[in-house]
Design a protein around this motif. Structure first.
Motif, short mmCIF file in Angstrom:
data_model
loop_
_atom_site.label_atom_id
_atom_site.label_comp_id
_atom_site.label_asym_id
_atom_site.label_seq_id
_atom_site.Cartn_x
_atom_site.Cartn_y
_atom_site.Cartn_z
N VAL A 68 0.67 -1.10 0.11
CA VAL A 68 -0.29 0.05 -0.06
C VAL A 68 0.63 0.73 0.01
N ALA A 69 0.42 2.62 -0.22
CA ALA A 69 0.74 3.97 -0.26
C ALA A 69 1.37 3.61 0.93
N GLY A 70 2.38 4.41 0.66
CA GLY A 70 3.49 4.18 2.30
C GLY A 70 5.09 3.29 2.57
N GLY A 93 -7.07 7.80 -11.38
CA GLY A 93 -7.04 6.16 -10.48
C GLY A 93 -8.36 6.68 -9.74
N GLU A 94 -8.29 5.32 -8.50
CA GLU A 94 -9.63 5.22 -7.47
C GLU A 94 -9.25 5.46 -5.93
N ALA A 95 -9.58 5.71 -5.26
CA ALA A 95 -8.55 5.03 -4.13
C ALA A 95 -9.95 4.78 -2.71
N PRO A 96 -9.78 3.91 -2.30
CA PRO A 96 -10.66 3.93 -1.15
C PRO A 96 -10.77 4.90 0.30
N ILE A 97 -11.59 5.54 0.31
CA ILE A 97 -11.08 6.84 1.18
C ILE A 97 -13.08 6.73 2.37
N SER A 98 -12.41 6.71 3.86
CA SER A 98 -13.29 6.51 4.71
C SER A 98 -14.15 7.75 5.04
N ILE A 99 -15.67 7.77 5.11
CA ILE A 99 -16.62 9.09 4.83
C ILE A 99 -16.02 9.20 6.48
N PHE A 156 -14.43 14.07 3.42
CA PHE A 156 -13.27 12.93 3.51
C PHE A 156 -11.81 13.45 3.72
N CYS A 157 -11.30 12.92 4.70
CA CYS A 157 -9.65 13.56 5.08
C CYS A 157 -9.15 12.86 3.75
N ILE A 158 -8.37 13.45 3.33
CA ILE A 158 -7.09 12.66 2.13
C ILE A 158 -6.11 13.14 2.38
N ARG A 159 -4.85 12.59 2.57
CA ARG A 159 -3.83 12.53 2.77
C ARG A 159 -2.77 12.16 1.84
N ARG A 160 -2.19 13.04 1.17
CA ARG A 160 -1.35 13.02 -0.26
C ARG A 160 0.26 12.28 -0.09
N ARG A 203 -0.26 8.58 -6.36
CA ARG A 203 -0.64 9.24 -7.59
C ARG A 203 -2.00 9.87 -6.96
N THR A 204 -2.91 8.94 -7.16
CA THR A 204 -4.27 9.62 -6.81
C THR A 204 -4.95 10.58 -6.65
N THR A 205 -4.41 9.97 -4.96
CA THR A 205 -4.23 11.44 -3.43
C THR A 205 -4.15 12.30 -3.90
N SER A 206 -2.56 12.61 -4.73
CA SER A 206 -2.41 13.55 -4.96
C SER A 206 -3.19 14.62 -6.24
N LEU A 260 -9.51 -1.97 9.53
CA LEU A 260 -8.10 -2.12 9.29
C LEU A 260 -7.86 -1.86 7.32
N GLU A 261 -6.52 -0.86 7.28
CA GLU A 261 -5.99 -0.80 6.01
C GLU A 261 -5.95 -2.37 5.17
N ARG A 262 -6.54 -2.32 3.85
CA ARG A 262 -5.24 -3.09 2.92
C ARG A 262 -5.48 -2.99 1.69
N LYS A 263 -4.19 -3.13 0.41
CA LYS A 263 -4.90 -2.86 -1.28
C LYS A 263 -6.19 -2.66 -1.35
N MET A 264 -6.40 -1.72 -2.15
CA MET A 264 -7.99 -1.63 -2.51
C MET A 264 -7.94 -1.88 -4.10
N HIS A 265 -8.86 -2.42 -5.00
CA HIS A 265 -8.75 -1.97 -5.63
C HIS A 265 -10.17 -2.03 -6.36
C1 LIG Z 1 -10.19 1.08 4.11
C2 LIG Z 1 -9.57 1.70 4.10
C3 LIG Z 1 -10.10 3.30 4.66
C4 LIG Z 1 -9.29 4.51 3.77
N1 LIG Z 1 -10.03 5.63 4.07
C5 LIG Z 1 -8.15 6.50 4.22
C6 LIG Z 1 -8.70 8.23 4.83
O1 LIG Z 1 -9.51 8.12 5.19
N2 LIG Z 1 -8.32 9.06 4.31
C7 LIG Z 1 -6.69 8.51 3.12
O2 LIG Z 1 -5.51 9.43 3.33
N3 LIG Z 1 -6.43 7.14 3.52
C8 LIG Z 1 -7.18 6.65 3.66
N4 LIG Z 1 -6.83 5.23 2.87
C9 LIG Z 1 -5.86 4.85 2.31
C10 LIG Z 1 -6.24 5.89 1.17
O3 LIG Z 1 -6.51 4.69 0.43
C11 LIG Z 1 -4.12 5.21 0.56
O4 LIG Z 1 -3.74 6.17 0.68
C12 LIG Z 1 -4.88 5.09 -1.11
O5 LIG Z 1 -5.58 4.37 -2.10
C13 LIG Z 1 -3.44 5.77 -2.12
O6 LIG Z 1 -3.54 5.92 -3.48
P1 LIG Z 1 -2.36 6.86 -4.16
O7 LIG Z 1 -3.29 6.37 -5.63
O8 LIG Z 1 -2.44 7.80 -3.84
O9 LIG Z 1 -0.99 6.17 -3.87
P2 LIG Z 1 -0.66 4.96 -4.81
O10 LIG Z 1 1.02 4.67 -4.08
O11 LIG Z 1 -0.31 5.81 -6.34
O12 LIG Z 1 -1.66 3.39 -5.37
C14 LIG Z 1 -1.98 2.75 -6.42
C15 LIG Z 1 -3.35 2.40 -6.16
O13 LIG Z 1 -2.87 1.53 -4.81
C16 LIG Z 1 -4.00 1.66 -4.88
N5 LIG Z 1 -3.38 1.04 -2.70
C17 LIG Z 1 -2.25 1.86 -2.27
N6 LIG Z 1 -2.12 1.84 -1.38
C18 LIG Z 1 -3.29 1.66 -0.44
C19 LIG Z 1 -4.14 1.88 1.07
N7 LIG Z 1 -3.53 2.17 1.68
N8 LIG Z 1 -5.15 1.16 0.82
C20 LIG Z 1 -6.03 0.83 -0.18
N9 LIG Z 1 -5.52 0.77 -1.52
C21 LIG Z 1 -4.21 1.24 -1.82
C22 LIG Z 1 -4.91 1.89 -5.12
O14 LIG Z 1 -6.20 1.20 -5.81
C23 LIG Z 1 -4.14 3.15 -5.82
O15 LIG Z 1 -4.93 3.64 -6.47
C24 LIG Z 1 -8.32 3.81 3.69
C25 LIG Z 1 -7.66 2.81 2.89
C26 LIG Z 1 -8.56 1.71 3.26
C27 LIG Z 1 -8.33 0.26 2.70
#
Ligand SMILES: Cc1cc2nc3c(=O)[nH]c(=O)nc-3n(C[C@H](O)[C@H](O)[C@H](O)COP(=O)(O)OP(=O)(O)OC[C@H]3O[C@@H](n4cnc5c(N)ncnc54)[C@H](O)[C@@H]3O)c2cc1C
Ligand code: SF4
Ligand code: SF4
Ligand code: SF4
Ligand code: FES
Lengths: 345, 282, 230
Positions: free
Chosen positions: A278-280, B61-67, B79-83, B86-89, B242-247
């Motif tokens: 995951v990211a980070g 792209g898409e990212a899972p973000i908690s409400i 939504f609080c989104i941490r950069r 790619r997607t979060t940026s 918990l956090e996991r990679k999600m698509h």
């Molecule tokens: C249930 C859940 C709730 C979350 N809630 C928040 C929130 O409220 N605020 C917040 O800032 N972040 C949250 N995250 C983490 C956030 O989803 C990741 O930081 C984000 O997906 C990173 O995407 P990116 O494209 O910026 O990073 P990149 O590293 O460029 O990721 C590329 C792709 O990998 C996947 N991916 C990478 N990291 C994660 C990750 N940690 N979790 C799931 N998929 C990932 C995504 O599909 C993403 O499109 C949450 C994650 C989960 C699983």
């Protein structure tokens, strides 16, 4: 189940006629290999093939597909779905079982509309087979099928015994009733019985599945996973060729104009290092051993716990195609303690 | 719970939403207030604290973000989104009135019904405040349904603390017990303590019928859950997001699997008991 | 949105990767209208192009002037993208002992390997960069695309195929023509050299021979890791 008989010489005409009204998919000979592909006039249909490299899943969950196109201000639009009836001829019992496993994943809970559309427009015609030394479907309970097909052909030499599994299958039979006979006589029955027993004697590979999911749970910490994984190339060939591996990733590609683009999905494998990353930078499965374990756990334990059947249908593709020669049956057998770990690899 | 989409519709299709307001919470984290473009969808959108959405940055792209908002305050979603990637940026490059895509709500969320009538202890670290803020606001809006409510929240530094101002206000709330800590920094900054979030456990007493809701970085779960167990909270009453990679977010793509569970569907909230039964969960 | 300022530079190389861009006939006009192209020649270290959003750098550093140009480009560019296996991994110049990957000298934000790079990947990277994103990383080895094309496996048949060690994205061009993968795209995310060596040793190859072959393009990593077994 309704059963009819198709004389061997009528198979080609039967398929030929179907091809006129439908897209027909057949096991096709290409060089030394057999692949599932669309039928073309004059192509060579492999009636006695062992296994294809890619399983039928490629016609339901393609290796790569566009989910949406988007344009700024207009949201997401789906590409035009493929339409028309397809007939998929020549699936072995394991591959039909595998499709049923994929149905659990894609049709239960949220319905994957892409998968469903392709599944709904496709009739399945199964074909009997004889095992080679890699097949272990009989251990997985998938060597025979009683549903999941529209027609099932058992090769009895002179004739095919045809089981009719659905009304659509029945319609096919009725449309081409001049090619089939409704009379299943004693001689044919006898041949069928002989076929079944001869076939079951041919299996070489076996896997003892009793309590396997529990044994795997207990062997979670086994150092053996890392040992086996030392040989794994993380090439993903086992996942791509497995009829029940369905993992995919979703990604976007923007166009040069920056305001439009596509969202697609494509096959991936849990053997790839980034799969649980995951990211980070945190990787939930940081080692090759953890990734290889995931593949086997998911097949024989996790899916079993979810659905009551193993995700593995014993088709033998993964071990037949692994460039490193990793034999998953041997790995599992040795984890059971039935052969020594040093005998593996 | 109403989903955005009926079961027969394409579950991968995001609906359009507009950014109403943006606010920086920390140098990397921004609060997004969004509103669904379709008024009916905006009205009908219901969710449970702890659920998440898949948010699309068009073209990236898409990212899972908690409400982070509470269903008790309908209309806008927060939504609080941490950069971090790619997607979060790409989401951080957007401005008010820009569009995002939204699918959801997904996952199980916190069992608010079960928590009713009990003492609630919330433990959060860093950006982990995002999902539990929803729970906190939900409880505040239904305050009489719950017994005592305690929030323990830790951040690396004052700068990294989400919702600082909001927390300062809430700190004075008579019906809430809020303890804030910073990993390091100036200890004189009232009301902050220094030390890891687990160090706050020494300052609290835990009533017999306490349920805990936890969202901390992956590496911290082991320590936090141990602390909670030591305080006498039952493993079944420790709820971890918990956090996991999600698509896909809908139990199809396989990549969030934890043993026989999918984090996106069976989770993201699991109990400590689940974690004991599913290896590698925490 | 203003157009991103882009520069394309070549260090010691065959200029093959720059040619790929010129060969994008259908898309070249779209590309040129979407960017502000400041430089597209073997530039000198004078910097008439000024500040850049994205610099593409091809080739390896083999001489002082390469290094000078590279450092200058880096200071002027927000993002620096290494294109081609020479820039990314050192490639052929590295093997001859003369070149090193540019990442040993300056920070590289993204790498597009390939010898030459793939047109499709270049265009998708350009599109992403114009949109403001780093391009997607392809996490899989050549074997994924090879298997999807239903090629029978050359490594399994006992040939030295570098597919499992090599970054995917080329559509498994060589194995699809029944030629083993030479590894021209450099190492994949997770190359297991020891496993590959073991397989080839089983097929009767000399371990040193295998190492030389595996090191052809991706010299930097494979020789190091692979030798631990040898
Ligand atoms: C249930 C859940 C709730 C979350 N809630 C928040 C929130 O409220 N605020 C917040 O800032 N972040 C949250 N995250 C983490 C956030 O989803 C990741 O930081 C984000 O997906 C990173 O995407 P990116 O494209 O910026 O990073 P990149 O590293 O460029 O990721 C590329 C792709 O990998 C996947 N991916 C990478 N990291 C994660 C990750 N940690 N979790 C799931 N998929 C990932 C995504 O599909 C993403 O499109 C949450 C994650 C989960 C699983
Ligand atoms: S795990 Fe192997 S044997 Fe089992 S279904 Fe998949 S490819 Fe076939
Ligand atoms: S096919 Fe063999 S080498 Fe390749 S990923 Fe699977 S187990 Fe590993
Ligand atoms: S032929 Fe080469 S690239 Fe293709 S699967 Fe085999 S090892 Fe991989
Ligand atoms: S994110 Fe796809 S299964 Fe959970």
């Amino acid at each position: 189940m309704k059963t009819v008989v198709l004389p061997r010489e009528n198979l080609e005409p039967f398929l030929g006629r179907i091809a006129r009204g439908h897209d027909l998919i057949v096991p096709k000979k290409t060089g030394n290999d057999v692949v599932f592909d669309y039928y073309q006039e004059g192509c060579q249909i492999a009636l006695e093939y062992r296994r294809t490299l890619l399983p039928p899943k490629k016609f339901f969950l393609p290796p790569e597909e566009v989910l949406f196109r988007y344009k700024k201000g207009q949201g997401f639009t789906e590409p035009e779905p493929e339409v028309g009836r397809r007939v998929f001829f020549g699936l072995h019992p394991c591959d039909i079982h595998a499709l049923k496993r994929l149905d659990y994943v894609f049709l239960e809970g949220y319905v994957d509309t892409y998968y469903r559309r392709r599944r709904e427009r496709t009739l399945i015609i199964g074909l009997s087979c004889l095992p080679d030394d890699k097949c272990f479907c009989h251990s997985m309970g998938t060597d025979l099928v009683s549903d999941g097909f529209d027609l099932f052909f058992t090769d009895l030499g002179e004739v095919y015994l045809v089981e009719v599994g659905s009304t659509s299958g029945n319609d096919l039979v009725l449309t081409h009733r001049d090619l089939v006979s409704e009379v299943v006589d004693e001689a044919i029955l006898k041949e069928y019985k002989t076929f079944i027993s001869t076939r079951s004697d041919l299996f070489v590979q076996t896997l003892d599945t009793s309590g396997l999911s529990k044994i795997l749970t207990l062997e979670w910490e086994s150092p053996f996973w890392e040992k086996v994984a030392q040989d794994c190339l993380a090439c993903g060939r086992c996942s791509m060729s497995c009829p029940t591996c369905y993992c995919f990733s979703i990604y976007d590609q923007v166009n040069l104009d920056s305001i439009s683009g596509e969202r697609s999905r494509s096959w991936t494998s849990c053997l790839y290092k980034d799969y649980a990353l995951v990211a980070g930078g945190h990787n939930f499965r940081p080692s090759r051993g953890a990734r290889l374990r995931q593949r086997l756990m998911h097949k024989h334990k996790d899916f079993f716990e979810q659905q009551g059947v193993s995700a593995c249908v014993g088709c033998g593709r993964c071990q037949a195609n692994c460039p490193a020669g990793i034999d998953f049956c041997q790995v599992l057998t040795s984890l059971r303690g039935d052969i020594s770990e040093s005998a593996v690899g | 719970m109403s989903q955005l989409l009926a079961k027969t519709e394409n579950p991968y299709r995001p609906v359009r939403a507009k950014i109403v307001d943006l606010r920086d919470l920390t140098p990397e984290t921004r609060l997004f207030q969004v509103k669904l473009v379709d008024p009916k969808a905006a009205r009908d959108f219901d969710y449970r604290p702890g659920q998440f959405c898949q948010i699309s940055a068009l073209g990236t792209g898409e990212a899972p973000i908690s409400i982070s908002s509470s269903p008790t305050r309908p209309g806008l979603l927060e939504f609080c989104i941490r950069r971090v990637g790619r997607t979060t940026s790409a989401l951080h490059r957007l401005n008010p009135n820009d569009e995002v895509g939204i699918r959801g709500p997904y996952g199980n969320g916190f069992p608010v019904d079960y928590m009713e009538g009990k003492d609630v202890l919330i433990v959060a670290g860093g950006v982990g405040l995002a999902p539990v803020r929803s729970l906190l606001l939900y409880i505040l809006d239904n305050r009489d349904q719950f017994r005592s409510v305690t929030l323990l929240y830790g951040a690396r530094s004052l700068e990294d603390m989400l919702f600082r101002e909001e927390l300062k206000t809430l700190e004075r709330h008579p019906d809430l017990n809020i303890l804030l800590t910073l990993d390091s920094g100036d200890t004189r900054l009232w009301p902050f303590r220094t030390g890891l979030v687990t160090s706050l456990f020494e300052e609290i007493t835990v009533a017999p019928k306490t349920v805990a809701a936890v969202c901390v970085p992956p590496v911290a779960y082991k320590f936090v859950t141990k602390g909670l167990l030591d305080k006498g909270i039952s493993g079944e009453d420790i709820f971890m997001s918990l956090e996991r990679k999600m698509h896909c977010g809908i139990g199809k793509c396989g990549c969030c699997a934890v043993g026989s569970k999918y984090c996106c569907q069976d989770g993201p909230v699991f109990t400590y008991w689940d974690a004991l039964n599913l290896p590698d969960m925490i | 949105m203003s157009k991103p300022r882009i520069g394309i530079y070549g260090l010691t190389s065959c200029a093959g990767d720059q040619l790929v861009l010129l060969n994008c006939e259908d898309e070249l006009l779209d590309v040129l209208s979407a960017v502000d192209l400041r430089s597209f020649v073997m530039a000198t270290s004078q910097n008439p192009e000024g500040e850049l959003d994205v610099a593409f750098v091809e080739g390896a550093v083999t001489q002082d002037s390469d290094l000078e140009l590279l450092r200058d480009v880096r200071t002027r560019s927000k993002l620096l993208i290494a294109i081609g296996t020479c820039a990314v991994w050192g490639g052929i110049p590295y093997l001859s002992g003369r070149g090193v990957p540019i990442s040993q000298h300056v920070k590289v934000d993204y790498s597009l390997p390939g010898c030459p790079i793939e047109k499709k990947q270049l265009l998708s990277a350009l599109s992403s960069l114009i949109h403001g994103d780093l391009p997607l990383k392809l996490p899989y080895p050549v074997c994924l695309e090879c298997t999807i094309r239903e090629n029978s496996c050359l490594l399994q048949a006992g040939e030295i195929c570098c597919g499992p060690l090599t970054a995917g994205g080329c559509g498994a061009r060589c194995p699809s023509h029944n030629r083993p993968c030479l590894g021209c795209r450099g190492p994949s995310l997770d190359p297991n050299y020891q496993a590959a060596t073991k397989i080839l040793a089983k097929h009767g190859y000399d371990v040193e021979d295998v190492h030389r072959k595996l090191a052809l393009f991706s010299g930097t990593n494979s020789s190091k890791e692979g030798r631990q077994v040898g």
